[in-house]
Every structure is written in structure tokens, then in C-alpha cells.
Design a protein around this motif. Structure first.
Motif, PDB file in Angstrom:
ATOM      1  N   LEU A 183      -0.180  75.329  17.820  1.00 22.07           N
ATOM      2  CA  LEU A 183       0.615  74.116  18.032  1.00 22.07           C
ATOM      3  C   LEU A 183       1.960  74.206  17.321  1.00 22.07           C
ATOM      4  CD1 LEU A 183       0.854  71.194  19.068  1.00 22.07           C
ATOM      5  CD2 LEU A 183      -0.361  70.457  16.995  1.00 22.07           C
ATOM      6  N   ALA A 184       1.963  74.710  16.103  1.00 23.03           N
ATOM      7  CA  ALA A 184       3.208  74.853  15.347  1.00 23.03           C
ATOM      8  C   ALA A 184       4.156  75.833  16.038  1.00 23.03           C
ATOM      9  CB  ALA A 184       2.905  75.330  13.928  1.00 23.03           C
ATOM     10  N   THR A 185       3.607  76.897  16.613  1.00 22.28           N
ATOM     11  CA  THR A 185       4.433  77.855  17.348  1.00 22.28           C
ATOM     12  C   THR A 185       5.032  77.211  18.580  1.00 22.28           C
ATOM     13  OG1 THR A 185       2.982  79.636  16.575  1.00 22.28           O
ATOM     14  CG2 THR A 185       4.451  80.147  18.401  1.00 22.28           C
ATOM     15  N   ALA A 186       4.248  76.384  19.266  1.00 21.04           N
ATOM     16  CA  ALA A 186       4.758  75.664  20.430  1.00 21.04           C
ATOM     17  C   ALA A 186       5.913  74.747  20.033  1.00 21.04           C
ATOM     18  CB  ALA A 186       3.633  74.863  21.082  1.00 21.04           C
ATOM     19  N   ALA A 187       5.787  74.099  18.884  1.00 25.63           N
ATOM     20  CA  ALA A 187       6.856  73.212  18.411  1.00 25.63           C
ATOM     21  C   ALA A 187       8.128  74.003  18.129  1.00 25.63           C
ATOM     22  CB  ALA A 187       6.402  72.469  17.163  1.00 25.63           C
ATOM     23  N   GLN A 188       7.992  75.180  17.508  1.00 26.52           N
ATOM     24  CA  GLN A 188       9.157  76.020  17.262  1.00 26.52           C
ATOM     25  C   GLN A 188       9.811  76.452  18.566  1.00 26.52           C
ATOM     26  OE1 GLN A 188       7.552  79.064  14.327  1.00 26.52           O
ATOM     27  NE2 GLN A 188       9.571  78.694  13.471  1.00 26.52           N
ATOM     28  N   THR A 291      16.275  85.955  20.917  1.00 25.74           N
ATOM     29  CA  THR A 291      15.285  86.915  20.427  1.00 25.74           C
ATOM     30  C   THR A 291      14.094  86.211  19.789  1.00 25.74           C
ATOM     31  OG1 THR A 291      16.536  87.144  18.351  1.00 25.74           O
ATOM     32  CG2 THR A 291      16.978  88.752  20.086  1.00 25.74           C
ATOM     33  N   LYS A 292      14.333  85.071  19.165  1.00 25.35           N
ATOM     34  CA  LYS A 292      13.220  84.324  18.564  1.00 25.35           C
ATOM     35  C   LYS A 292      12.273  83.826  19.639  1.00 25.35           C
ATOM     36  CE  LYS A 292      13.905  82.203  14.861  1.00 25.35           C
ATOM     37  NZ  LYS A 292      12.953  83.045  14.065  1.00 25.35           N
ATOM     38  N   VAL A 293      12.824  83.308  20.724  1.00 25.97           N
ATOM     39  CA  VAL A 293      11.980  82.849  21.823  1.00 25.97           C
ATOM     40  C   VAL A 293      11.152  84.006  22.363  1.00 25.97           C
ATOM     41  CG1 VAL A 293      12.032  82.063  24.221  1.00 25.97           C
ATOM     42  CG2 VAL A 293      13.386  80.878  22.492  1.00 25.97           C
ATOM     43  N   ARG A 294      11.787  85.141  22.551  1.00 21.55           N
ATOM     44  CA  ARG A 294      11.059  86.297  23.097  1.00 21.55           C
ATOM     45  C   ARG A 294       9.896  86.685  22.192  1.00 21.55           C
ATOM     46  NH1 ARG A 294       8.175  88.766  25.101  1.00 21.55           N
ATOM     47  NH2 ARG A 294       8.274  90.634  26.402  1.00 21.55           N
ATOM     48  N   ALA A 295      10.090  86.612  20.884  1.00 22.20           N
ATOM     49  CA  ALA A 295       9.022  86.976  19.955  1.00 22.20           C
ATOM     50  C   ALA A 295       7.928  85.912  19.904  1.00 22.20           C
ATOM     51  CB  ALA A 295       9.603  87.201  18.563  1.00 22.20           C
ATOM     52  N   LEU A 296       8.319  84.638  19.907  1.00 22.11           N
ATOM     53  CA  LEU A 296       7.339  83.561  19.766  1.00 22.11           C
ATOM     54  C   LEU A 296       6.489  83.373  21.016  1.00 22.11           C
ATOM     55  CD1 LEU A 296       9.362  80.818  17.840  1.00 22.11           C
ATOM     56  CD2 LEU A 296       7.601  82.361  16.939  1.00 22.11           C
ATOM     57  N   VAL A 297       6.984  83.800  22.163  1.00 22.54           N
ATOM     58  CA  VAL A 297       6.187  83.683  23.387  1.00 22.54           C
ATOM     59  C   VAL A 297       4.847  84.403  23.229  1.00 22.54           C
ATOM     60  CG1 VAL A 297       6.050  84.496  25.784  1.00 22.54           C
ATOM     61  CG2 VAL A 297       8.073  83.272  25.002  1.00 22.54           C
ATOM     62  N   ALA A 298       4.859  85.536  22.536  1.00 20.69           N
ATOM     63  CA  ALA A 298       3.627  86.314  22.353  1.00 20.69           C
ATOM     64  C   ALA A 298       2.948  86.063  21.011  1.00 20.69           C
ATOM     65  CB  ALA A 298       3.927  87.806  22.495  1.00 20.69           C
ATOM     66  N   ALA A 299       3.593  85.311  20.126  1.00 24.73           N
ATOM     67  CA  ALA A 299       3.027  85.069  18.800  1.00 24.73           C
ATOM     68  C   ALA A 299       1.871  84.070  18.875  1.00 24.73           C
ATOM     69  CB  ALA A 299       4.117  84.540  17.859  1.00 24.73           C
ATOM     70  N   TRP A 300       0.855  84.296  18.073  1.00 25.77           N
ATOM     71  CA  TRP A 300      -0.320  83.433  17.998  1.00 25.77           C
ATOM     72  C   TRP A 300      -0.983  83.261  19.370  1.00 25.77           C
ATOM     73  CZ3 TRP A 300      -2.552  82.296  13.484  1.00 25.77           C
ATOM     74  CH2 TRP A 300      -1.771  82.501  12.332  1.00 25.77           C
ATOM     75  N   GLY A 301      -1.129  84.377  20.044  1.00 24.73           N
ATOM     76  CA  GLY A 301      -1.819  84.389  21.328  1.00 24.73           C
ATOM     77  C   GLY A 301      -0.863  84.588  22.480  1.00 24.73           C
ATOM     78  N   THR A 302      -1.157  85.574  23.314  1.00 26.71           N
ATOM     79  CA  THR A 302      -0.301  85.855  24.457  1.00 26.71           C
ATOM     80  C   THR A 302      -0.468  84.784  25.527  1.00 26.71           C
ATOM     81  OG1 THR A 302      -2.010  87.164  25.563  1.00 26.71           O
ATOM     82  CG2 THR A 302      -0.526  88.333  24.043  1.00 26.71           C
TER      83      THR A 302
END
Length: 322
Positions: A183-188, A291-302
Motif C-alpha cells: 500500500l505504501a508503494t502504491a501511495a508513492q 526512473t523512480k516510477v519504473r523501479a517502484l512498478v516492480a517493487a514489493w511484488g510484480t
């Protein structure tokens, strides 16, 4: 359902937004990527003073005892301003995974914590400077030591292998901690997408071609409108997941992550296109968010993992309902 923040929540986010807007977060992020973490850690401590790190820590352990809604509001601003650091790990995952104890109290005061949760989070973020490092091994939380550094598409995400040591004393819920981190990753992602859209709208109003602002062309307007719609559809899913009951939490946070990731990725693609050649340069600040978006898309579950979770939950609900 209509999500309207309370006056206290509005005051909290307004205060954080003013603090971050007044700080040079771009310089802090660029320094962090180059290994100079002084400015980023100073900002980390300032946000700790505002209570961000203590949001999900119970009051009896030195925290604020707030709800996931406040955490979502804060982490969206972290994403909007590209603030570097292991925010998801320190603010969302570890307080719930550990549950109680001196480490939780230290995290609430602003200590830096990180964790690797294989296979979804194979590397620990900023493990070299974290005061508290952990790894999940065979479903249990262990203390860990930092190892080899790895490269991320997002230079501010400094990834490290970790080796587990002794089991950690925990009183928390690792499954709930994982869902809260999702959820926190989604918020970011939501915050980063909003920032890219805002910067893109500003740019197309200034950039002229053939004697006209490029934002006056229908093709540009339609692409930006698609981003606005995608973000507006993702927001209630993120906000709704913050209010989810335990029985639907995993499904709801996965749906929120999927929607936020798709919307932010669309924002990044459109932002890159409307900025033209300048958008491809690392020197241009837009690159920090792309670049942050690209990394967070796969972070904490693809994306595939979260789609499978949502599908499995819906199928199970249909079978129960007959």
C-alpha cells in the motif's frame, strides 16, 4: 464511497507539503544517488520530527497510533517530492513486522531501517547506512548484515544483498506488514505520477512549436487527459485499500498497487513524450520521477504477482457466494 480527509489530516499533509516544497529534495535525491546521503538524512530527521516515521507505531511504543490513511497521505507526498530513503521499509513494513520492542521505538524516532523480503524484495534498500537491517527467511524475520551493492534503474534506490543472522524477536504480523508495504508503494507511485503530470502540464504551456504552445494541440491534451483520468481512478483504490478490512486487505492493496503502477507508468511515458529529447537526459529533473516510477512498478511484488492475487481473491469470493 467518497473519500474526504478530515481537517486534521488536511493540516498534517499541508504541513508536510510545505516542508518538502521548501527543502531542495532534488539536490538531496541526486546526492543520495551519488553516495552523499547527508542532505537526505537531514530531511529524514526533519520528517521524523513531524511524526511521519511514528504513524503506524502504537502510542504505547512511542508512536502516533495513526491509521494507514495517514501513512498513505504521507507516502504520497514522499513520492511527489522524490524524497530518497527506505520509507516503505522503515515506516510501513518494520513497525508492523516487529510489533513492539526497542527497535520499533527507535524507528518511531527516526532510526533508519531496511528489510529484504524474498522473492518480492530480494535486496534491502540502503542497507549500508541503515541502523536496523532485516531479512525474511522461511517466513521468519531475521537480523541481517549488508553485503554487495546492486544497481537499480533508479539511482536513488541503493540496493544491497543481505545475509541473515539470528532470528529477530517479533510480535508482529509479517503478512499484514507486507500488505501495508504494498500500500505504501502504491501511495508513492501515485505521488510520483501526480508530480510528472503537473510538471508536464507546466512544460506544455511554455514550450512553443510553430508559433503555438504545444499544449494547445489536441493530441497533447488528450494524452495528458488520459493520465489525469488514470490517476483519478487509481486514487480511490489506494484510499479504499487504506480502509480495508483484514479479510480483503491483500486483494485491495494489490488492486491499488496495480492501478497506481499503471497510472504512474502512463504518466511517465506521456511525460517523456511531451518533453521530447530533453526528457531523456539524466540532468533534467524529470528523470528522477521517471526512473523512480519504473523501479517502484516492480517493487514489493510484480504486476503479474498482484494480478494473480486479485484474480485468486475474486475467484474465491465467487465460489463462496455460489
Amino acid at each position: 464511497m467518497r473519500f474526504v480527509p478530515t481537517s486534521e489530516q488536511e493540516d498534517f499533509t499541508a504541513s508536510l507539503d510545505r516542508l518538502l516544497a521548501g527543502a531542495d529534495t532534488v539536490a538531496a535525491a541526486r546526492g543520495w544517488a551519488e553516495g552523499d546521503t547527508a542532505a537526505g538524512l537531514a530531511l529524514w530527521r526533519r520528517l521524523a520530527e513531524q511524526g511521519v516515521h511514528a504513524l503506524l507505531v502504537p502510542e504505547e511504543h512511542g508512536g502516533m497510533g495513526a491509521s494507514p490513511t495517514e501513512m498513505v497521505l504521507a507516502l504520497e507526498l514522499v513520492g511527489r517530492h522524490a524524497v530518497p530513503g527506505p520509507w516503505v521499509e522503515s515506516v510501513a513494513y518494520l513497525p508492523l513486522a516487529l510489533g513492539s520492542g526497542p527497535v520499533v521505538e527507535a524507528l518511531a524516532e527516526g532510526a533508519v531501517g531496511t528489510v529484504a523480503v524474498a522473492p518480492h524484495v530480494p535486496y534491502a534498500l540502503d542497507a549500508d547506512l541503515a541502523e536496523h537491517r532485516y531479512a525474511v527467511v522461511d517466513g521468519a524475520l531475521h537480523a541481517a548484515e549488508a553485503g554487495e551493492q546492486h544497481t537499480s534503474v533508479d539511482g536513488t534506490r541503493r540496493l544491497f544483498s543481505v545475509t541473515s543472522a539470528s532470528p529477530a524477536e517479533t510480535a508482529g504480523d509479517l503478512d499484514r506488514a507486507f500488505d501495508t508495504a504494498v500500500l505504501a508503494t502504491a501511495a508513492q507511485l501515485l505521488g510520483a505520477g501526480e508530480r510528472i503530470l503537473a510538471d508536464s502540464v507546466t512544460y506544455v504551456k511554455q514550450r512553443k512549436q510553430f508559433g503555438r504552445e504545444i499544449g494547445s494541440y489536441q493530441a497533447i491534451k488528450h494524452q495528458l487527459a488520459d493520465v489525469r483520468i488514470a490517476l483519478d481512478f487509481a486514487r480511490p483504490l489506494v484510499q479504499g485499500a487504506a480502509l480495508a478490512e483484514p479479510g480483503t486487505l491483500s486483494r485491495d492493496v494489490s488492486a491499488a498497487k496495480l492501478a497506481a503502477a499503471d497510472a504512474a507508468y502512463l504518466a511517465a511515458r506521456v511525460g517523456l513524450q511531451v518533453h521530447g529529447a530533453i526528457g531523456y537526459t539524466l540532468e533534467f529533473d524529470l528523470s528522477l520521477w521517471i526512473t523512480k516510477v519504473r523501479a517502484l512498478v516492480a517493487a514489493w511484488g510484480t504486476t503479474a504477482f498482484h494480478r494473480d492475487r486479485v484474480l485468486a481473491a475474486l475467484v474465491a469470493e465467487q465460489e463462496v457466494g455460489g
